[in-house]
Design a protein around this motif. Structure first.
Motif, PDB file in Angstrom:
ATOM      1  N   PRO A   1       0.941  -1.229   0.031  1.00  0.00           N
ATOM      2  CA  PRO A   1       0.150   0.081   0.157  1.00  0.00           C
ATOM      3  C   PRO A   1       1.081   1.301   0.075  1.00  0.00           C
ATOM      4  CG  PRO A   1      -0.183  -1.248   2.084  1.00  0.00           C
ATOM      5  CD  PRO A   1       0.451  -1.867   1.096  1.00  0.00           C
ATOM      6  N   LYS A   2       1.947   1.128   0.838  1.00  0.00           N
ATOM      7  CA  LYS A   2       2.698   2.477   0.601  1.00  0.00           C
ATOM      8  C   LYS A   2       3.349   2.826  -0.545  1.00  0.00           C
ATOM      9  CE  LYS A   2       4.300   1.903   5.513  1.00  0.00           C
ATOM     10  NZ  LYS A   2       5.343   1.449   6.323  1.00  0.00           N
ATOM     11  N   THR A   3       3.782   1.491  -1.359  1.00  0.00           N
ATOM     12  CA  THR A   3       4.259   1.820  -2.666  1.00  0.00           C
ATOM     13  C   THR A   3       3.343   2.216  -3.764  1.00  0.00           C
ATOM     14  OG1 THR A   3       5.991  -0.162  -2.137  1.00  0.00           O
ATOM     15  CG2 THR A   3       5.286   0.499  -4.724  1.00  0.00           C
ATOM     16  N   ALA A   4       2.021   1.751  -3.457  1.00  0.00           N
ATOM     17  CA  ALA A   4       0.916   2.261  -4.440  1.00  0.00           C
ATOM     18  C   ALA A   4       0.737   3.927  -4.399  1.00  0.00           C
ATOM     19  CB  ALA A   4      -0.256   1.262  -4.148  1.00  0.00           C
ATOM     20  N   ALA A   5       0.641   4.160  -3.142  1.00  0.00           N
ATOM     21  CA  ALA A   5       0.357   5.428  -2.686  1.00  0.00           C
ATOM     22  C   ALA A   5       1.601   6.631  -3.332  1.00  0.00           C
ATOM     23  CB  ALA A   5       0.389   5.710  -1.296  1.00  0.00           C
ATOM     24  N   ARG A   6       2.777   5.924  -2.953  1.00  0.00           N
ATOM     25  CA  ARG A   6       4.074   6.765  -3.656  1.00  0.00           C
ATOM     26  C   ARG A   6       3.823   6.856  -5.283  1.00  0.00           C
ATOM     27  NH1 ARG A   6       9.093   6.801  -1.115  1.00  0.00           N
ATOM     28  NH2 ARG A   6       8.058   7.011   0.588  1.00  0.00           N
ATOM     29  N   ILE A   7       3.477   5.816  -6.083  1.00  0.00           N
ATOM     30  CA  ILE A   7       3.184   5.681  -7.489  1.00  0.00           C
ATOM     31  C   ILE A   7       2.181   6.711  -7.768  1.00  0.00           C
ATOM     32  CG2 ILE A   7       2.692   4.349  -9.328  1.00  0.00           C
ATOM     33  CD1 ILE A   7       3.899   1.973  -8.002  1.00  0.00           C
ATOM     34  N   ARG A   8       1.144   6.596  -7.021  1.00  0.00           N
ATOM     35  CA  ARG A   8      -0.185   7.591  -7.237  1.00  0.00           C
ATOM     36  C   ARG A   8       0.558   9.265  -7.172  1.00  0.00           C
ATOM     37  NH1 ARG A   8      -2.929   3.975  -4.364  1.00  0.00           N
ATOM     38  NH2 ARG A   8      -2.908   5.333  -2.520  1.00  0.00           N
ATOM     39  N   GLU A   9       1.106   9.356  -5.928  1.00  0.00           N
ATOM     40  CA  GLU A   9       1.656  10.611  -5.657  1.00  0.00           C
ATOM     41  C   GLU A   9       2.615  11.253  -6.917  1.00  0.00           C
ATOM     42  OE1 GLU A   9       4.724  12.629  -2.469  1.00  0.00           O
ATOM     43  OE2 GLU A   9       4.116  10.574  -2.131  1.00  0.00           O
ATOM     44  N   TYR A  10       3.261  10.669  -7.414  1.00  0.00           N
ATOM     45  CA  TYR A  10       4.385  11.152  -8.367  1.00  0.00           C
ATOM     46  C   TYR A  10       3.589  10.929  -9.797  1.00  0.00           C
ATOM     47  CZ  TYR A  10       8.041  12.026  -5.165  1.00  0.00           C
ATOM     48  OH  TYR A  10       8.674  12.498  -4.084  1.00  0.00           O
ATOM     49  N   ALA A  11       2.813  10.143 -10.053  1.00  0.00           N
ATOM     50  CA  ALA A  11       2.617   9.616 -11.468  1.00  0.00           C
ATOM     51  C   ALA A  11       1.204  10.664 -11.728  1.00  0.00           C
ATOM     52  CB  ALA A  11       2.350   8.275 -11.806  1.00  0.00           C
ATOM     53  N   ASN A  12       0.166  10.336 -11.056  1.00  0.00           N
ATOM     54  CA  ASN A  12      -0.917  10.990 -11.263  1.00  0.00           C
ATOM     55  C   ASN A  12      -1.184  12.598 -11.786  1.00  0.00           C
ATOM     56  OD1 ASN A  12      -2.128   8.520 -11.081  1.00  0.00           O
ATOM     57  ND2 ASN A  12      -3.284   8.963  -9.217  1.00  0.00           N
ATOM     58  N   PRO A  13      -0.182  13.509 -11.129  1.00  0.00           N
ATOM     59  CA  PRO A  13      -0.213  14.865 -11.605  1.00  0.00           C
ATOM     60  C   PRO A  13       0.701  15.042 -12.658  1.00  0.00           C
ATOM     61  CG  PRO A  13       0.655  14.627  -8.966  1.00  0.00           C
ATOM     62  CD  PRO A  13       0.340  13.093  -9.824  1.00  0.00           C
ATOM     63  N   ASN A  14       1.346  13.972 -12.964  1.00  0.00           N
ATOM     64  CA  ASN A  14       2.241  14.354 -14.252  1.00  0.00           C
ATOM     65  C   ASN A  14       1.252  14.558 -15.443  1.00  0.00           C
ATOM     66  OD1 ASN A  14       4.020  13.617 -16.808  1.00  0.00           O
ATOM     67  ND2 ASN A  14       5.488  13.841 -14.930  1.00  0.00           N
ATOM     68  N   PRO A  15       1.341  15.936 -16.302  1.00  0.00           N
ATOM     69  CA  PRO A  15       0.805  16.163 -17.439  1.00  0.00           C
ATOM     70  C   PRO A  15       1.236  15.491 -18.559  1.00  0.00           C
ATOM     71  CG  PRO A  15       2.274  17.881 -16.835  1.00  0.00           C
ATOM     72  CD  PRO A  15       2.342  16.923 -15.691  1.00  0.00           C
ATOM     73  N   THR A  16       2.309  14.876 -18.690  1.00  0.00           N
ATOM     74  CA  THR A  16       2.944  14.189 -19.528  1.00  0.00           C
ATOM     75  C   THR A  16       2.042  12.743 -20.131  1.00  0.00           C
ATOM     76  OG1 THR A  16       5.154  14.760 -19.147  1.00  0.00           O
ATOM     77  CG2 THR A  16       5.028  12.937 -20.870  1.00  0.00           C
ATOM     78  N   PHE A  17       1.390  12.105 -19.093  1.00  0.00           N
ATOM     79  CA  PHE A  17       0.706  11.090 -19.412  1.00  0.00           C
ATOM     80  C   PHE A  17      -0.689  10.950 -18.640  1.00  0.00           C
ATOM     81  CE2 PHE A  17       1.904   8.250 -15.876  1.00  0.00           C
ATOM     82  CZ  PHE A  17       3.109   8.578 -15.525  1.00  0.00           C
ATOM     83  N   ASN A  18      -0.776  11.836 -17.736  1.00  0.00           N
ATOM     84  CA  ASN A  18      -2.011  11.611 -16.703  1.00  0.00           C
ATOM     85  C   ASN A  18      -3.385  11.585 -17.479  1.00  0.00           C
ATOM     86  OD1 ASN A  18      -2.362  14.310 -16.957  1.00  0.00           O
ATOM     87  ND2 ASN A  18      -2.306  14.800 -14.856  1.00  0.00           N
ATOM     88  N   ARG A  19      -3.446  11.929 -18.852  1.00  0.00           N
ATOM     89  CA  ARG A  19      -4.660  11.646 -19.298  1.00  0.00           C
ATOM     90  C   ARG A  19      -4.709  10.266 -20.058  1.00  0.00           C
ATOM     91  NH1 ARG A  19      -5.214  17.683 -22.042  1.00  0.00           N
ATOM     92  NH2 ARG A  19      -5.616  18.837 -20.159  1.00  0.00           N
ATOM     93  N   THR A  20      -3.583   9.720 -20.025  1.00  0.00           N
ATOM     94  CA  THR A  20      -3.618   8.233 -20.685  1.00  0.00           C
ATOM     95  C   THR A  20      -3.680   7.289 -19.584  1.00  0.00           C
ATOM     96  OG1 THR A  20      -2.155   9.139 -22.392  1.00  0.00           O
ATOM     97  CG2 THR A  20      -2.165   6.654 -22.253  1.00  0.00           C
ATOM     98  N   ILE A  21      -2.986   7.497 -18.541  1.00  0.00           N
ATOM     99  CA  ILE A  21      -3.075   6.377 -17.381  1.00  0.00           C
ATOM    100  C   ILE A  21      -3.185   7.327 -16.177  1.00  0.00           C
ATOM    101  CG2 ILE A  21      -0.470   6.373 -17.232  1.00  0.00           C
ATOM    102  CD1 ILE A  21      -0.681   3.409 -16.352  1.00  0.00           C
ATOM    103  N   GLN A  22      -4.166   6.560 -15.241  1.00  0.00           N
ATOM    104  CA  GLN A  22      -4.232   7.129 -13.892  1.00  0.00           C
ATOM    105  C   GLN A  22      -4.265   6.103 -12.769  1.00  0.00           C
ATOM    106  OE1 GLN A  22      -5.245  10.488 -11.509  1.00  0.00           O
ATOM    107  NE2 GLN A  22      -4.674  10.447 -13.684  1.00  0.00           N
ATOM    108  N   PHE A  23      -3.448   6.113 -11.989  1.00  0.00           N
ATOM    109  CA  PHE A  23      -3.424   5.212 -10.806  1.00  0.00           C
ATOM    110  C   PHE A  23      -4.409   5.642  -9.671  1.00  0.00           C
ATOM    111  CE2 PHE A  23       0.736   4.890 -13.064  1.00  0.00           C
ATOM    112  CZ  PHE A  23       0.651   3.430 -13.039  1.00  0.00           C
ATOM    113  N   ASN A  24      -5.555   5.074  -9.463  1.00  0.00           N
ATOM    114  CA  ASN A  24      -6.393   5.280  -8.705  1.00  0.00           C
ATOM    115  C   ASN A  24      -6.227   4.640  -7.164  1.00  0.00           C
ATOM    116  OD1 ASN A  24      -7.744   7.184 -10.332  1.00  0.00           O
ATOM    117  ND2 ASN A  24      -8.923   5.819 -11.129  1.00  0.00           N
TER     118      ASN A  24
END
Length: 170
Positions: free
Chosen positions: A117-140
């Motif tokens: 769960p901590k790893t999943a939260a860290r991935i979301r923290e860094y990946a979801n706000p990134n405009p390069t691909f956050n319209r293509t992939i979203q970690f919920n």
């Protein structure tokens, strides 16, 4: 079996190269792992500090042929499967762990959120706000609901919480 190429100086990924020796069964897994490296680089290398136990256990569980479905070792005295025996050293090791965690998140989001769960939260923290691909992939963060059918004992569960555009034909 796979490699991600990066631009000199910027570190931005430019290509994923896969071995022609990959079997059809290996291709999707290796490709997804390399896409994990791409995502990790695009978001600026997700920090692994404080995640060592989760990342090591996850890497071992996903890659060790001697692990059973419960995550315990099926052989007495079996060594954990880690990146080092495959030639990874130093600063490359955290990236291998994170790429494999991202691969696991894309393949089965509820699994990763349950076992790491901590790893999943860290991935979301860094990946979801990134405009390069956050319209293509979203970690919920929300796990898919499970509904039991009492009469039949069946359980319906689904997960569409990691949405991605197709990466390669399978």
């Amino acid at each position: 079996m796979g490699r991600t190429r990066y631009k000199p100086y910027t570190g931005q990924p430019t290509a994923v190269v896969l071995s022609k020796a990959l079997t059809p069964g290996q291709f999707p897994r290796v490709n997804a792992h390399e896409i994990g490296h791409v995502i990790d680089q695009i978001v600026g290398e997700i920090p692994t500090a404080g995640l060592s136990d989760e990342l090591r256990g996850l890497y071992n569980s996903l890659n060790n042929g001697h692990r059973n479905a419960a995550g315990t070792d099926a052989r007495a005295n079996a060594k954990p499967f880690l990146p080092q025996p495959n030639g990874y050293k130093g600063d490359d090791i955290p990236g291998e762990y994170m790429a494999e965690a991202i691969r696991a998140y894309m393949a089965d989001p509820n699994y990763l959120k349950t076992v790491a769960p901590k790893t999943a939260a860290r991935i979301r923290e860094y990946a979801n706000p990134n405009p390069t691909f956050n319209r293509t992939i979203q970690f919920n963060a929300i796990a898919a609901p499970a509904a039991g059918l009492a009469a039949s004992g069946a359980v319906l569960a689904g997960s569409d919480d990691a949405k991605a555009a197709p990466m390669a034909p399978e």
